[in-house]
Write a protein that holds these residues in place. Structure first.
Motif, short mmCIF file in Angstrom:
data_model
loop_
_atom_site.label_atom_id
_atom_site.label_comp_id
_atom_site.label_asym_id
_atom_site.label_seq_id
_atom_site.Cartn_x
_atom_site.Cartn_y
_atom_site.Cartn_z
N GLN A 120 0.81 -1.22 0.00
CA GLN A 120 0.00 0.00 0.00
C GLN A 120 0.85 1.27 0.00
N GLY A 121 2.18 1.12 -0.03
CA GLY A 121 3.05 2.28 -0.10
C GLY A 121 3.80 2.61 1.17
N MET A 122 3.58 1.87 2.24
CA MET A 122 4.29 2.11 3.48
C MET A 122 5.75 1.71 3.33
N THR A 123 6.66 2.40 4.01
CA THR A 123 8.08 2.05 3.94
C THR A 123 8.33 0.67 4.53
N LYS A 124 9.40 0.03 4.12
CA LYS A 124 9.72 -1.31 4.62
C LYS A 124 9.88 -1.31 6.13
N HIS A 125 10.60 -0.32 6.65
CA HIS A 125 10.85 -0.30 8.09
C HIS A 125 9.55 -0.14 8.88
N ARG A 126 8.69 0.75 8.40
CA ARG A 126 7.44 0.97 9.12
C ARG A 126 6.52 -0.24 9.01
N ALA A 127 6.47 -0.86 7.83
CA ALA A 127 5.65 -2.06 7.66
C ALA A 127 6.14 -3.17 8.57
N PHE A 128 7.48 -3.30 8.69
CA PHE A 128 8.05 -4.31 9.60
C PHE A 128 7.64 -4.04 11.03
N VAL A 129 7.74 -2.79 11.46
CA VAL A 129 7.38 -2.44 12.84
C VAL A 129 5.92 -2.74 13.11
N TYR A 130 5.03 -2.38 12.18
CA TYR A 130 3.61 -2.67 12.35
C TYR A 130 3.37 -4.18 12.45
N GLY A 131 4.05 -4.95 11.57
CA GLY A 131 3.89 -6.40 11.60
C GLY A 131 4.36 -7.00 12.90
N ALA A 132 5.52 -6.53 13.37
CA ALA A 132 6.07 -7.05 14.63
C ALA A 132 5.19 -6.66 15.81
N LEU A 133 4.70 -5.41 15.82
CA LEU A 133 3.88 -4.94 16.93
C LEU A 133 2.56 -5.70 17.04
N SER A 134 2.10 -6.26 15.93
CA SER A 134 0.84 -7.02 15.98
C SER A 134 0.97 -8.24 16.88
N GLY A 135 2.22 -8.69 17.13
CA GLY A 135 2.43 -9.85 17.99
C GLY A 135 2.78 -9.51 19.42
N VAL A 136 2.88 -8.22 19.75
CA VAL A 136 3.28 -7.82 21.11
C VAL A 136 2.28 -8.28 22.15
N VAL A 137 1.00 -8.34 21.75
CA VAL A 137 -0.04 -8.71 22.71
C VAL A 137 0.16 -10.14 23.22
N GLU A 138 0.81 -11.01 22.44
CA GLU A 138 1.00 -12.40 22.88
C GLU A 138 1.85 -12.51 24.13
N PRO A 139 3.09 -11.97 24.14
CA PRO A 139 3.87 -12.06 25.38
C PRO A 139 3.21 -11.34 26.55
N ILE A 140 2.48 -10.25 26.26
CA ILE A 140 1.79 -9.55 27.34
C ILE A 140 0.70 -10.43 27.94
N ALA A 141 -0.12 -11.02 27.08
CA ALA A 141 -1.20 -11.90 27.56
C ALA A 141 -0.63 -13.10 28.30
#
Length: 260
Positions: A173-194
């Protein structure tokens, strides 16, 4: 917190992060067929984990109830599905192939709601790992370290395609690689928290461990039936998703029996 508990909590998040990193090596994004295969694979892993790692142990731990040994598992399963149904109606989120967001109306951006969609799916997975580690920590239910880490590894394997499924479309969709990576990684942050929160409440969960194990199973099965399987079967070549499901189910089944 014991090192093996920290390891079990972190392993699934590593899987999501590695999947999100695919954005750096794949130029053209995920093809529809690959997307279907990965979603089907994730579904198979989650169903097998729900059965072998959560529901069967829950019923085994209730064996002293005799013919009613199924009762805690059934109660937990239904409660877990009801919990995810509630979250699905409350949390604003948007699936990759959809135009209309689900949940409560809000002013969040499209990218944020796409991340929330995957984050919502990761809640039960984090809980599942946390419940296994809590049972191991308290010594309840004859849960072994190998069994807990096998579940964490299996969820990490299915998190790999999930990380790619969120980061690659954002890049397309046009997002930079670094930002897309951060968004993808952050989607999994809830797992270790839960998982960590569940472990912290381990002493309170010990008396109802069979219900909690099946609660996590019900929550994961809700995600599979309500979201992942329909997504893998939509449109043409639905057999690709079915093949992915079979491979994911077989892999998690083998891991649980061989290592758990």
């Amino acid at each position: 917190m014991e090192p093996w508990i920290v390891l079990g909590i972190v392993i699934p998040f590593i899987g999501t992060t590695l999947g999100a990193a695919c954005v750096y090596g794949m130029k053209n994004g995920l093809s529809p067929l690959v997307h279907k295969a990965l979603v089907g694979f994730a579904s198979g892993v989650m169903v097998a984990a729900s059965v072998w790692s959560l529901l069967i142990p829950a019923m085994n731990q209730s064996a002293d109830l005799g013919r009613l040994a199924f009762a805690p598992a059934v109660v937990g399963l239904l409660l877990g599905m009801a919990f995810l149904l509630l979250l699905d109606h409350l949390v604003p989120h948007l699936h990759a192939d959809c135009e209309e967001p689900e949940g409560l109306r809000c002013a969040l951006g499209r990218s944020t709601m796409m991340v929330l969609a995957v984050t919502l799916h990761n809640v039960p997975e984090g809980m599942a790992v946390g419940v296994m580690l809590a049972g191991l920590y308290t010594g309840e239910g004859a849960i072994t370290l190998a069994g807990a880490l096998t579940l964490a590894l299996g969820i990490a394997i299915q998190n790999f395609p999930e990380g790619a499924i969120i980061s690659m479309p954002l890049r397309a969709q046009g997002m930079t690689k670094h930002r897309a990576f951060v968004y993808g990684a952050l989607s999994g942050v809830v797992e270790p928290i839960a998982a960590a929160v569940t472990v912290l409440f381990a002493p309170m969960l010990a008396p109802v461990l069979p219900i909690m194990l099946s609660f996590a199973a019900g929550a994961m099965l809700y995600v599979v039936v309500e979201e992942l399987i329909p997504e893998s079967a939509a449109g043409s070549h639905s057999n690709i998703g079915t093949i992915g499901f079979a491979l994911g189910f077989a892999l998690m089944m083998m891991l649980d029996v061989a290592l758990g």
